[in-house]
Scaffold this motif. Structure first.
Motif, PDB file in Angstrom:
ATOM      1  N   LYS A 124       0.894  -1.184   0.133  1.00 28.80           N
ATOM      2  CA  LYS A 124       0.175  -0.028   0.121  1.00 28.80           C
ATOM      3  C   LYS A 124       0.889   1.290  -0.178  1.00 28.80           C
ATOM      4  O   LYS A 124       0.533   2.247  -0.777  1.00 28.80           O
ATOM      5  CB  LYS A 124      -0.975   0.002   1.258  1.00 28.80           C
ATOM      6  CG  LYS A 124      -2.045   0.894   1.143  1.00 28.80           C
ATOM      7  CD  LYS A 124      -3.091   0.587   0.419  1.00 28.80           C
ATOM      8  CE  LYS A 124      -4.315   1.655   0.496  1.00 28.80           C
ATOM      9  NZ  LYS A 124      -5.232   1.386  -0.494  1.00 28.80           N
ATOM     10  N   ALA A 125       2.061   1.234   0.778  1.00 30.32           N
ATOM     11  CA  ALA A 125       2.716   2.395   0.855  1.00 30.32           C
ATOM     12  C   ALA A 125       3.588   2.669  -0.426  1.00 30.32           C
ATOM     13  O   ALA A 125       3.829   3.883  -0.708  1.00 30.32           O
ATOM     14  CB  ALA A 125       3.775   2.283   2.108  1.00 30.32           C
ATOM     15  N   PHE A 126       3.946   1.611  -1.297  1.00 26.36           N
ATOM     16  CA  PHE A 126       5.005   1.836  -2.259  1.00 26.36           C
ATOM     17  C   PHE A 126       4.384   1.614  -3.647  1.00 26.36           C
ATOM     18  O   PHE A 126       4.726   1.745  -4.714  1.00 26.36           O
ATOM     19  CB  PHE A 126       6.044   0.702  -2.218  1.00 26.36           C
ATOM     20  CG  PHE A 126       6.948   1.081  -1.034  1.00 26.36           C
ATOM     21  CD1 PHE A 126       8.070   1.784  -1.468  1.00 26.36           C
ATOM     22  CD2 PHE A 126       6.925   0.458   0.116  1.00 26.36           C
ATOM     23  CE1 PHE A 126       8.774   2.246  -0.450  1.00 26.36           C
ATOM     24  CE2 PHE A 126       7.805   0.695   1.161  1.00 26.36           C
ATOM     25  CZ  PHE A 126       8.996   1.731   0.781  1.00 26.36           C
ATOM     26  N   ILE A 127       2.995   1.188  -3.730  1.00 23.65           N
ATOM     27  CA  ILE A 127       2.325   0.859  -5.046  1.00 23.65           C
ATOM     28  C   ILE A 127       2.421   1.884  -6.355  1.00 23.65           C
ATOM     29  O   ILE A 127       2.758   1.858  -7.224  1.00 23.65           O
ATOM     30  CB  ILE A 127       0.989   0.051  -4.858  1.00 23.65           C
ATOM     31  CG1 ILE A 127       0.586  -0.468  -6.303  1.00 23.65           C
ATOM     32  CG2 ILE A 127      -0.180   1.244  -4.294  1.00 23.65           C
ATOM     33  CD1 ILE A 127       1.551  -1.536  -6.728  1.00 23.65           C
ATOM     34  N   ASP A 128       2.127   3.137  -5.571  1.00 23.78           N
ATOM     35  CA  ASP A 128       2.079   4.356  -6.668  1.00 23.78           C
ATOM     36  C   ASP A 128       3.418   4.476  -7.393  1.00 23.78           C
ATOM     37  O   ASP A 128       3.383   4.894  -8.643  1.00 23.78           O
ATOM     38  CB  ASP A 128       1.501   5.612  -5.935  1.00 23.78           C
ATOM     39  CG  ASP A 128      -0.172   5.414  -5.450  1.00 23.78           C
ATOM     40  OD1 ASP A 128      -0.751   4.607  -5.988  1.00 23.78           O
ATOM     41  OD2 ASP A 128      -0.298   6.314  -4.585  1.00 23.78           O
ATOM     42  N   ASP A 129       4.504   4.417  -6.719  1.00 23.32           N
ATOM     43  CA  ASP A 129       5.797   4.424  -7.062  1.00 23.32           C
ATOM     44  C   ASP A 129       6.071   3.532  -7.947  1.00 23.32           C
ATOM     45  O   ASP A 129       6.697   3.445  -8.940  1.00 23.32           O
ATOM     46  CB  ASP A 129       6.887   4.422  -6.163  1.00 23.32           C
ATOM     47  CG  ASP A 129       6.640   5.491  -5.173  1.00 23.32           C
ATOM     48  OD1 ASP A 129       6.686   6.674  -5.274  1.00 23.32           O
ATOM     49  OD2 ASP A 129       6.266   5.168  -3.625  1.00 23.32           O
ATOM     50  N   LEU A 130       5.665   2.136  -7.806  1.00 27.95           N
ATOM     51  CA  LEU A 130       6.040   1.118  -8.657  1.00 27.95           C
ATOM     52  C   LEU A 130       4.801   1.145  -9.858  1.00 27.95           C
ATOM     53  O   LEU A 130       5.649   0.610 -10.888  1.00 27.95           O
ATOM     54  CB  LEU A 130       5.607  -0.283  -7.923  1.00 27.95           C
ATOM     55  CG  LEU A 130       6.625  -0.684  -6.636  1.00 27.95           C
ATOM     56  CD1 LEU A 130       5.842  -1.544  -5.699  1.00 27.95           C
ATOM     57  CD2 LEU A 130       7.856  -0.991  -7.140  1.00 27.95           C
ATOM     58  N   GLY A 177       1.791  -2.463 -15.820  1.00 32.64           N
ATOM     59  CA  GLY A 177       3.004  -2.737 -16.115  1.00 32.64           C
ATOM     60  C   GLY A 177       3.770  -3.043 -14.821  1.00 32.64           C
ATOM     61  O   GLY A 177       4.882  -3.176 -14.919  1.00 32.64           O
ATOM     62  N   VAL A 178       3.015  -3.373 -13.535  1.00 31.88           N
ATOM     63  CA  VAL A 178       3.884  -4.014 -12.398  1.00 31.88           C
ATOM     64  C   VAL A 178       3.629  -5.475 -12.454  1.00 31.88           C
ATOM     65  O   VAL A 178       2.580  -6.074 -12.497  1.00 31.88           O
ATOM     66  CB  VAL A 178       2.901  -3.344 -11.194  1.00 31.88           C
ATOM     67  CG1 VAL A 178       3.732  -4.024  -9.914  1.00 31.88           C
ATOM     68  CG2 VAL A 178       3.195  -1.789 -11.115  1.00 31.88           C
ATOM     69  N   ASN A 179       4.986  -6.263 -12.467  1.00 34.86           N
ATOM     70  CA  ASN A 179       4.960  -7.461 -12.393  1.00 34.86           C
ATOM     71  C   ASN A 179       4.850  -8.057 -10.926  1.00 34.86           C
ATOM     72  O   ASN A 179       5.653  -7.460  -9.938  1.00 34.86           O
ATOM     73  CB  ASN A 179       6.384  -7.962 -12.740  1.00 34.86           C
ATOM     74  CG  ASN A 179       6.125  -8.063 -14.390  1.00 34.86           C
ATOM     75  OD1 ASN A 179       6.561  -7.197 -15.117  1.00 34.86           O
ATOM     76  ND2 ASN A 179       5.382  -9.315 -14.585  1.00 34.86           N
TER      77      ASN A 179
END
Length: 251
Positions: A124-130, A177-179
């Protein structure tokens, strides 16, 4: 020949020691800047210092993965230091070996808060960056999710839940585009802990006879597969849990 992850930023939870530490070192050896997110201040800082002295930039952030505010703070520090996130490795976890009749509600809740809720708060904390980087998530699960062994019942339950979360994330964020994939190791030799579970040579030989490749898994085995799955050259692999057990389960 260039290093695979030159200029990339890899965040690894639970990387102060064991499998996570090896994963962090191998990313660094391949050119990545590494963030170690771990609750163990002493070991985490020491691991970061080792990586800096040997390879590349490395940041240690003390975190409790079950705390969303901790993970938000870790994300903020990562962006301040490196400006982006390309790879997220979910390795933090705990296990207790009590039988079902002996497990307390506190023990059950602690296992799930770290091993399952901790996955949610971290992603949840990092998903936007990924999403921005079209990055990769690799979850270090366990063969226990399928076998039901190891760590009483709370551990395999938490790992099975984590694999379900990974499949859901793969479906939702694959189009962006996130694997997202998982690794399920069985019987990795991390030293002292394996000797606790198999205290005699006879016990070790008995379990070794069940593994077709006739050796125990190593932290390097797990790290090698982690880097493979994080490499966008292999991006057609999506939503999978890969069993890493030397053939033991199929045998």
């Amino acid at each position: 020949m260039g290093r695979r992850f030159e200029g990339k930023v890899a965040v690894v939870t639970g990387a102060a020691h064991g499998i996570g530490k090896q994963i962090a070192f191998q990313f660094a050896s391949e050119g990545a800047n590494v963030v170690i997110a771990d609750y163990n201040q002493e070991q985490g800082a020491a691991t970061a210092d080792e990586i800096v002295s040997s390879y590349a930039r490395c940041l240690f952030v003390k975190t409790d993965v079950s705390s969303y505010s901790d993970m938000e703070a870790a994300r903020k520090r990562t962006i301040e230091e490196f400006g982006k996130v390309d790879i997220l490795v979910l390795d933090a976890g705990v296990a207790f070996k009590n039988r079902f009749q002996d497990i307390s509600l506190d023990e059950w809740n602690r296992t799930l808060s770290i091993n399952l809720t901790g996955l949610f708060t971290t992603v949840k904390a990092f998903i936007d960056d990924l999403v921005v980087s079209k990055g990769s998530i690799v979850y270090i699960s366990s063969g226990s999710a399928a076998s039901g062994t190891g760590g009483g019942v709370s551990y395999p339950a938490s790992k099975a839940g984590g694999e379900g979360l990974i499949r859901g994330l793969a479906k939702e964020f694959g189009p962006q585009g996130v694997n997202v994939n998982a690794i399920a190791p069985r019987l990795i030799d991390t030293g002292a802990m394996m000797r606790v579970n198999y205290p005699t040579q006879e016990a070790l030989d008995a379990v070794l006879s069940k593994i077709p490749v006739r050796r125990f898994g190593t932290t390097e085995d797990v790290a090698n597969l982690t880097l493979f799955l994080a490499d966008k050259a292999n991006s057609y692999i999506q939503g999978q849990t890969i069993l890493l057990d030397g053939g033991r389960t199929v045998a």
